[in-house]
Structures are given as C-alpha cells and as structure tokens.
Design an enzyme around this catalytic site. Structure first.
Site, PDB file in Angstrom:
ATOM      1  N   HIS A 185       0.832  -1.210   0.000  1.00  0.00           N
ATOM      2  CA  HIS A 185       0.000   0.000   0.000  1.00  0.00           C
ATOM      3  C   HIS A 185       0.862   1.253   0.000  1.00  0.00           C
ATOM      4  O   HIS A 185       1.239   1.759   1.047  1.00  0.00           O
ATOM      5  CB  HIS A 185      -0.908  -0.034   1.240  1.00  0.00           C
ATOM      6  CG  HIS A 185      -2.029   0.966   1.198  1.00  0.00           C
ATOM      7  ND1 HIS A 185      -3.261   0.700   1.765  1.00  0.00           N
ATOM      8  CD2 HIS A 185      -2.133   2.197   0.677  1.00  0.00           C
ATOM      9  CE1 HIS A 185      -4.065   1.736   1.593  1.00  0.00           C
ATOM     10  NE2 HIS A 185      -3.400   2.659   0.931  1.00  0.00           N
TER      11      HIS A 185
ATOM     12  N   LEU B  42       2.436   6.473  -4.991  1.00  0.00           N
ATOM     13  CA  LEU B  42       3.601   7.036  -5.671  1.00  0.00           C
ATOM     14  C   LEU B  42       3.290   8.349  -6.386  1.00  0.00           C
ATOM     15  O   LEU B  42       4.206   9.008  -6.874  1.00  0.00           O
ATOM     16  CB  LEU B  42       4.193   6.021  -6.660  1.00  0.00           C
ATOM     17  CG  LEU B  42       4.831   4.787  -6.010  1.00  0.00           C
ATOM     18  CD1 LEU B  42       5.371   3.837  -7.083  1.00  0.00           C
ATOM     19  CD2 LEU B  42       5.959   5.184  -5.068  1.00  0.00           C
ATOM     20  N   ARG B  43       2.036   8.665  -6.489  1.00  0.00           N
ATOM     21  CA  ARG B  43       1.597   9.977  -6.987  1.00  0.00           C
ATOM     22  C   ARG B  43       1.911  10.272  -8.450  1.00  0.00           C
ATOM     23  O   ARG B  43       1.633  11.377  -8.930  1.00  0.00           O
ATOM     24  CB  ARG B  43       2.184  11.118  -6.151  1.00  0.00           C
ATOM     25  CG  ARG B  43       1.917  11.030  -4.661  1.00  0.00           C
ATOM     26  CD  ARG B  43       0.460  11.112  -4.332  1.00  0.00           C
ATOM     27  NE  ARG B  43       0.228  11.320  -2.898  1.00  0.00           N
ATOM     28  CZ  ARG B  43      -0.875  10.977  -2.263  1.00  0.00           C
ATOM     29  NH1 ARG B  43      -1.865  10.368  -2.917  1.00  0.00           N
ATOM     30  NH2 ARG B  43      -1.008  11.224  -0.984  1.00  0.00           N
TER      31      ARG B  43
ATOM     32  N   ASN C 280      -5.127   6.126  -7.088  1.00  0.00           N
ATOM     33  CA  ASN C 280      -5.710   7.476  -7.033  1.00  0.00           C
ATOM     34  C   ASN C 280      -4.746   8.535  -7.545  1.00  0.00           C
ATOM     35  O   ASN C 280      -4.453   9.529  -6.897  1.00  0.00           O
ATOM     36  CB  ASN C 280      -6.206   7.820  -5.617  1.00  0.00           C
ATOM     37  CG  ASN C 280      -5.108   7.784  -4.574  1.00  0.00           C
ATOM     38  OD1 ASN C 280      -4.133   7.050  -4.704  1.00  0.00           O
ATOM     39  ND2 ASN C 280      -5.266   8.579  -3.534  1.00  0.00           N
TER      40      ASN C 280
ATOM     41  N   ASP D   1      -9.037   2.788  -3.053  1.00  0.00           N
ATOM     42  CA  ASP D   1      -8.442   3.543  -1.941  1.00  0.00           C
ATOM     43  C   ASP D   1      -8.133   4.968  -2.370  1.00  0.00           C
ATOM     44  O   ASP D   1      -7.613   5.203  -3.444  1.00  0.00           O
ATOM     45  CB  ASP D   1      -7.158   2.871  -1.464  1.00  0.00           C
ATOM     46  CG  ASP D   1      -6.592   3.566  -0.235  1.00  0.00           C
ATOM     47  OD1 ASP D   1      -5.632   4.358  -0.401  1.00  0.00           O
ATOM     48  OD2 ASP D   1      -7.117   3.350   0.862  1.00  0.00           O
TER      49      ASP D   1
ATOM     50  N   ASP E 131       0.869   2.508   3.728  1.00  0.00           N
ATOM     51  CA  ASP E 131      -0.033   3.571   3.263  1.00  0.00           C
ATOM     52  C   ASP E 131       0.736   4.889   3.123  1.00  0.00           C
ATOM     53  O   ASP E 131       0.274   5.963   3.525  1.00  0.00           O
ATOM     54  CB  ASP E 131      -1.234   3.751   4.198  1.00  0.00           C
ATOM     55  CG  ASP E 131      -2.350   4.595   3.563  1.00  0.00           C
ATOM     56  OD1 ASP E 131      -3.328   4.903   4.269  1.00  0.00           O
ATOM     57  OD2 ASP E 131      -2.228   4.961   2.376  1.00  0.00           O
TER      58      ASP E 131
END
Lengths: 430, 196, 303
Positions: free
Chosen positions: A61, A64-65, A95, A153, A306
């Site tokens: 989880h 890495l954007r 996301n 998520d 996370d």
C-alpha cells in the site's frame, strides 16, 4: 559472472523458518546459495558483522503519486524512499491523476517504473471507473496490463451493490480487492478519532464504528461472493475481531495494518500537528493493543505503510483543512523493530509480516531467501539509531508522523535483483 | 513602593516581609520622625492656602498611602474639616520599559470625588527621578481639570530626571543613585524609612 | 504567559493574575475618561476570520482603552478569500510589526498555528469548537463578583456541549478554580469522553441543576436543531430551556450566565434573561475589562 557473498549475517527466512548465522551468495541477480557454510567460492565478500539479512520488504500500500501529482512524489523519489526503508517491492495505488482505471495508465506507470524505479513496482488499479464507486473498471484489461489487485483507496465504494459486483467480478479475474473501509456518512466531518482527545481539542471526530460497519459489510460480501477481500489499514479493535471471526469461518480475507497505527494513539493530535492526521485516524491505546495482538496472531497478515506524500504547503494549513496522510516507507522498519523490542513479534515474525506474507497475499513474488529466488535483500541494523528529520528523508514530501523522534533500527543495504538500491555507511552518508 | 526603579512587580518591602530587610539598611527616619515630618507637611499645606474647602489629597498607590493617611488625619485635626482622600494607582501610566514578560499588577484606583476646580495635593513616600509624579499628573488630568496640583513627599532623595518640583517635603536625604530608599513597616507595626 | 491560546494550558496562578488585573481595568471603564496610555503606540490586529460583532467590538474597545491602535481584518475583506494561506497571512501581519494578534476562526487549532509561526503574542478569541478563553475568564470574573471564591461551588453548563468552545473553556477554568462542574445536554449534543475533562455529564435539567450555584446557558444554533441533533426548537426549549420552573431546581440564590447572544424563548426564557439572577449584562461589561487585562499582560515583553 561475479559472485557476491554476504557473510557473517543473521539469516532470517520466515518461509523456511531459518534464523541462523551464516552466509548468502548472490550471482547474476539471484540467490545461488545460503546457509551456515555454503559451498562455492565468492569473488566479492561483504562482511555483515552479525547484522540481519532478510528478504527485502514488500509494501502492499503505497501512493507514488505519478502520474499527475509529481510535486508530492514520483516513481523515482518514492522508490528511492522505499529502498531507504529496506523495501524491494511496492504496490502503488490508483488514485493518481488521471486515475489508474485504464490499461494505458497502468502501462505508463510500469514503463516509468522500468525507467526510473529504484525498486520493483507493482500496480494496483482502480476497482471502479474514476474511483467514483459506480461502475466497475475494466478489470480484465487492467489485469492483463499487469495490475495485481484492485482498489478504490483514496475513495470508498459506499454502495453495497456495487461492492458486491466488484468482488464477484474480481473473483473471476483472480485478483484481490483492497477495501478502504470507512462509512463516509458516519465519518461525517470527522478528522480524528472520536474520543476524549477530539473533544478536548474541539475537533470533529469519527468513531471506530465508521470503519467497523464497513468491515462487517465487506466481510459479508466477501463470504457471499467467495472473492479475496483485503482490508486496508485496519485501525479499530473491533475490526480485528471481525476479521478473526471471518477467517475462522473460512472467508477469503487478508488484512494489513500501518506502522503509525501500531505505534501512535489519538493522544498525538493534541497540538494540531497535521502530520498526525490520516484516514483512518489514530485511535486509542486499546485499539493499538488489539492491532498488535492481531498482527502477532496473524489475523492481520502484514504491515503496509499507506505511504501518502503531501507537499509541505498542503499540510501547513488549519487542521481540519489539511489533506489526510503521512509518508512511511523509511520509518516502517524502525517501528516494526519496536514491536520486536516489546516482544510483540519475534525477529522472524517481523520479517514474515513485512516481506514473506505480503508477497504471498498478492502473489507478487519475493519474500523468501532460497536458491533461485531473485536477490531482493535487506541488511538490517536493529540497533542503529537516528533522528527522523526533514533533511534525512529521501521521499520528496516530508510529512512523517515521526518527525523529530529518535528511532532505532534501519536498513543499511537494500539489494534488488542483486543490485544495490540503497546503501548507508557508518557515518550516515549514502 | 511607587518608586519606578523597583524591579519586578510592585510588591513593597512591607509585602516582602520585614525579616529579609531587617539585616540591611540604615534607618534615616524612624516612627517618631515620620510623625514629625507628616505634621510639618500638614502645617505647610495649610500655611500655603488656609482655605481647605477645595482641597483633596491623592495618595500614590501604594507607598504614598500610609503617608497620605497621616497627613490627611493631621490636616483634618488642624482644620476641623473633612478632607477627601483618594488613592491613585499609576502602574498603567508608567513610562519605563518593563522587564521582559513581567507586567506589574495594577492596583485599584479610588477617586470617589471630582477633581474639577480642586486643589489636588499628590502624596508619595519617596521622590526620586520624578517619573512617578509625572505619571500621576497625567492620571489626575484624565480625571478632570483641577485648579492646581501640588506635590508632597515624605522623603526627597534627589536625582531628578524630569523638571518636577516638590512643594512639601518631610526630609531631604542625599543618596547615591544605586542606593534604595524604602518606607517599610516593622514587625511591631511601626513605620520607618531605610536606605539600602 | 506568552500567548493566550486556551485555558487548558493556564495554571491557576495565571488565571488568578488575569482576574486580579481585571479589577483595575474595570475601574478604568467606570471613569469619565475611559483611557490609560499603557499601550500607546502598540498595534492590536483583530483577525476575525469567523464573523462576530460582539467579541470583536469588545476587543477593539479594550485595545483603545489602553490607547493601542486596533485594526480589524475580517474574512470577506481579507486575502484569504484570494486563496492566500492562513500561514502566509499571519507572517505578513507580523511583518507589519503588529504587537498582538487577536484571532478568531471557525475551526480549531488556528491560533496555535499562528502562534507557532509569528513572533508576537496571539490571543485566541474563539477557534471553532475548541476554546474561547477570554469568555471563560470574564465568566469567572463575573462569578467572583457575586460569589467570591469558586472553591466548592457547583456550576451547571447547559446546551450543545459538543459544539461549544465556551463550554470547554468554562470547564477548564472553573475546575481549575476549584468548582464542581456538570454539563447537561441531550445525548446527541454530549461529546465523547467528556468525563475526561473532569465533569459529570447529565442528560436532564432535573439531573444537572439541583444544588447548582451557577447555571451557564449556552446558545443553541438553530441550524443544528433542524432535525439533525434535536427534533425541534419547541422540544429543546421544553426539556433543556431555562425558565422559572427549571430555575427553581437550582439553589435559590443561583446566578445565571450566558455568553450571548441569547435566543429568547429557546435556551432561556425571556423573563429569566432579564431577572435578578441573570448576570448577562455584567458579563459584557466585564468582558472589556478582562480583555484589557489580557492585552496588558501579554504585551509585557519589550519589542
């Protein structure tokens, strides 16, 4: 072919139960031999001086954007952070911007990971299109492109009927669904755990039940559909109980817990430090105890960070306005070692929860020390202490819940396929 | 103590307790001397203006209060009239820079009469730089428009920094600048003035 | 005391110091010329990001009575509506050599944020549901006028406790001064873990008021009532409103406080608001004195 021998190491391999002093040989990116006195003549010797040698950690989880939010983190900096934390494989969430709900984005991420990744990257694709929780994503196409799991998520699938179909369909594809269990209506405006600290601080709270009602719902749906449900970042004691019961009853459920939930409580929010704000929130000491117990008895399968980077200026706002999330790849091991120091886990069990089991849960490979396996290794100095500081973090964003804290235990070397991905020498320079 | 040079708050020597001060200081005015001095001040006030119908006495909180009580009592004896007595706290009018973080506690001011057209006599215990009286004048002028303001002090120790004069003085006591002049109450309740 | 962010961080001595200083400040407010030169040349900036007239005016009067310059910054006129962050706005204000920032915001933690980032004293004038320290101090000052010491007294605070910063500050203040504090609200308005603040939660007036020396009535926000936390104004007034009948449950000499503005007929009956036990107007008068005391004490340090 150059043969590297790492010698004088405490070899920790949960898959085989091995916990002994010995050596491990690496050649051509793979483990070729290991044991008390392996056969073969090495070309190069690395003296481990009794430090631990374990399979590299696997994070199920991470955010890495990339694509779209590279100002917070990108694949290069995020995987560099991972390597510094002893991780050899991370699974990145969907996301991004655009959301990873199409094979094109999945392929993009994988290509960028091949180009700039410091460790192995596996992709988690969106469960529903646009993370809107309405229409399921093209799971077959995404799996074919390489996605190892599906998750919304970053958002929540609030509609039970949608979640049911997502689980059913994913079962057909043969991939797990990772659920961020949070009832957004019960959470309301809550930004911290609903309890005495929230009350004293005047911050709106979200009760543990905001999580447990969704865990209960998703467990029922997992039972109904026979799918593999993986519960993300478990934070409440009752959630652990529910998962334990479900496992006993044969439901295909796995679960993860973050280092910060294993270590911190809602007392941390006093002082309005936005680096203590994440979803789900830090809860009570009782919850923390249940999480530790759950990790120890295997109800919670693994530690997952996370890792959620946010730019400094995004977090430097009013507490209620700050984005949720903290980074965690670089401090995860230290926190895990705290659990060893407090006799919650043995060293072998810690490696199991950080490496062997997560690898197995998603079937991503790795997590073992055996001849033939890729040489994804971490050298751990359990006593090495350091202060968590902005200047010391590899990740582009520095929103760590442990800033300013003295921690003990870190990775000194991380090998991915036999190549050094991270090295820390005696004086602390890289 | 209304001497603005007093450090850290306006706790008077009397508050600090007689025990700590007894060891130090030479007495320059004992209880009998204070009686004589305040009596003479009262006489002088009456001599300079026998008509006391507009006279009001204003004590500077806190050091001036015991002195003003004695002076006013004597004035009332001599004039057989009631003389209004007020107490003026000048903490909020001080012009000195306060030590970092420490604010002196302002005490209540009691001025239960108008000063318009009155002859105000300010009474303090020790006159030093003159800053206290300057602050007191500002304060009195905020209360109204007196006909005149005069200053009476038990002790004048010199070292004026402002052009403030004393109209009625009990005793002149030359001092070194670093010395302190304190009106205090002894354990037996008697007043005395010491130089420390 | 560098900042006034909340009563929680204050010691009993610090609270007493503010109350004692307020005595002298009250006397100034009773003079003909209500002014002393103490803060001449200093600048107080009222950063009121949540609208408020009463508290802002009270701080403004307090500043001016001390001869300070008072500047008001409100949300609509402020740079915040142009998406400048709060942190940057605070730095800019401090860079303009403000001597004190008085801050009110609709969310908790904002005064703390500013206090960490600027070098001038910060006064919390109300941050979300967290604290409103000057209100609690003026409440304590008002109670002292009638009761003397609060030691051993029983105080009942009634209203939407979960959303009330006045309740939290009052709880801290009165318990530190030795009072026994009870809070009364329907369960939907009682925050989790309130016992952790050293108070007894009560769920009816009959439970909270007997033996009370002081009743603090909190304002009920109509928006919260409309079906969400409580069914109707009528039901709230009937069960938790202060009227002649419920007032009689407390001690005969009990006094009534309300932080204002009052909702006549909702949390407090109109006649009770004006009756002898009410100290509501004294609270307003005392508010200026207490805020003068706070500004005076916080600006003690040299420039």
């Amino acid at each position: 072919m150059s043969r590297l021998r790492i010698t004088g190491a405490r070899l920790l391999d949960p898959a085989s139960g091995r916990d002994e002093l010995g050596s491990l040989d690496v050649e051509d990116g793979r483990i070729v031999a290991l044991g008390r006195e392996p056969a073969g003549v090495p070309d190069e010797v690395f003296e481990a001086n009794g430090l631990w040698l374990a399979p590299g950690f696997v994070d199920l989880h991470t955010h890495l954007r990339e694509p779209g939010q590279e100002y917070k983190e990108d694949i290069e900096t995020g995987t560099r952070s991972a390597a510094a934390g002893g991780y050899t494989l991370v699974c990145c969430m969907a996301n991004t911007d655009p959301v990873n709900d199409s094979p094109a984005v999945t392929e993009y991420i994988q290509r960028r990971a091949r180009e700039s990744g410091n460790v192995r990257v596996r992709v988690i694709a969106a469960a529903t299109q646009g993370l809107r929780g309405e229409i399921m994503s093209e799971m077959a196409g995404l799996a074919a492109a390489g996605a190892v799991a599906f998750s919304d998520d970053g958002s929540v699938i609030m509609d039970a009927a949608v979640m049911r179909r997502v689980l059913e369909y994913a079962r057909g594809i043969g991939r797990p669904v990772i659920a961020h269990c949070e009832d957004l209506n019960l959470r309301g405006a809550g930004v911290v755990h609903e309890g005495s600290h929230a009350t004293c601080c005047g911050l709106p709270g979200s009760p543990g039940e905001a999580e447990t009602v969704m865990v209960a719902r998703d467990l029922e749906l997992a039972r109904l559909t026979g799918a593999h449900l993986h519960v993300a970042h478990v934070s409440a004691a009752r959630s652990v109980e529910l998962i334990r019961e479900a496992k006993t009853a044969g439901v295909r459920v796995t679960a993860e817990v973050t280092p910060h939930h294993l270590f911190l409580t809602d007392e941390e929010i006093r002082g309005y430090d936005t680096n203590k704000k994440m979803a789900p929130p830090l809860r009570t000491a009782r919850d923390r105890e249940a999480l530790r117990q759950g990790l120890a008895d295997g109800t919670l399968d693994c530690i997952a960070t996370d890792h959620a980077p946010h730019a400094h200026y995004e977090k430097d706002v009013e507490f209620v306005a700050a984005p949720f999330g903290v980074v965690g790849l670089e401090t995860s091991l230290s926190i895990g070692l705290e659990l060893v120091r407090e006799d919650v886990l043995s060293p072998l069990a810690l490696i199991d929860r950080m490496s062997t089991r997560p690898a197995r849960v998603f079937g991503v490979g790795g997590g073992t020390l055996e001849p033939g396996a890729p040489a994804d290794l971490v050298l751990v100095d359990p006593e090495r202490s350091y202060k968590v500081e902005v200047s010391g973090l590899e990740s582009r964003s520095k929103n760590s819940a442990f800033l300013g804290r003295e921690l003990s235990g870190r990775a000194l070397r991380t090998w991915v396929g036999g190549r050094i991905a991270f090295a820390l020498d005696e004086e602390g320079s890289r | 103590m209304s001497n603005p040079e007093t450090p850290a708050g306006s706790q008077t020597a009397a508050e600090r307790g007689p025990e700590r001060e007894l060891a130090k200081g030479r007495v320059v005015l004992d209880a009998a001397g204070i009686q004589r001095a305040t009596t003479r001040i009262a006489h002088e006030i009456l001599e300079s203006q026998p008509d006391v119908s507009e006279l009001v006495v204003v004590a500077i909180v806190r050091g001036g209060e015991p002195v003003a009580k004695l002076v006013t009592a004597r004035l009332e004896q001599l004039s057989t009239r009631t003389i209004p007595l007020g107490a003026l706290d000048i903490t909020l009018y001080r012009d000195d820079v306060v030590a970092r973080g420490v604010r002196p506690m302002p005490r209540p001011t009691r001025m239960p009469f108008s000063v318009d057209g009155k002859r105000v006599v300010l009474v303090d215990d020790v006159m030093f730089t003159g800053r206290t009286i300057r602050a007191a004048m500002d304060a009195v002028l905020d209360f109204g428009r007196p006909a005149s303001i005069q200053v009476a002090t038990l002790v004048d120790r010199g070292h004026r920094e402002l052009p403030i004069k004393v109209d009625f003085v009990g005793k002149n006591i030359p001092t070194a600048r670093a010395e302190q002049v304190v009106l205090r109450k002894r354990a037996d309740g008697e007043l005395e003035v010491v130089v420390v | 005391m560098r900042h006034l962010l909340g009563i929680e961080e204050m010691s009993r001595d610090e609270i007493e110091r503010v109350l004692e200083t307020s005595e002298a400040m009250l006397e100034i407010s009773q003079r003909e010329i209500k002014r002393v030169p103490t803060l001449r040349g200093r600048t107080v900036i009222n950063v009121f990001l949540e609208s408020s007239t009463r508290t802002r005016v009270s701080f403004e009067i307090a500043a001016k009575r001390l001869s300070a310059d008072a500047i008001n910054v409100t949300r609509s006129g402020s740079s915040l509506s142009k998406a400048e962050t709060l942190a940057d706005m605070a730095r800019n204000l401090a860079a303009m050599s403000a001597d004190v920032l008085v801050v009110r915001d609709s969310v908790a933690g904002v005064p703390h944020m500013l206090a960490e980032r600027v070098r001038v004293p910060v006064v919390n004038a109300g941050d979300g549901c967290h604290e409103h320290p000057t209100q609690a101090l003026l409440d304590a000052f008002t109670l002292r006028q009638s009761l003397g010491s609060l030691e051993g007294r029983v105080v009942a605070i009634v209203g939407d406790i979960s959303h009330s910063r006045v309740a939290r500050s009052d709880i801290h203040c009165f318990t530190k001064l030795g009072a026994e504090v009870r809070v009364a609200a329907p369960p939907t308005m009682m925050p989790a873990g309130i016992e952790g603040m050293g108070v007894k939660p009560c769920y009816s007036m009959a439970e909270a008021l007997p033996g009370a020396d002081v009743i603090v009535m909190l304002r009920i926000q109509q928006e919260r009532l409309a079906g969400a936390l409580f069914p109707s104004v009528r039901e709230y007034a009937g069960t938790f409103g202060l009227n002649a009948r419920t007032l009689a449950l407390a001690k005969p000499e009990a006094i009534v406080l309300h932080p204002g503005p009052i909702n006549r007929g909702v949390e407090i009956a109109s006649d009770i608001a004006d009756a002898e036990p009410s100290r509501i107007l004294d609270q307003v008068t005392n508010g200026v004195a207490v805020r003068m005391a706070v500004l005076y004490l916080l600006t003690g340090g040299g420039r």
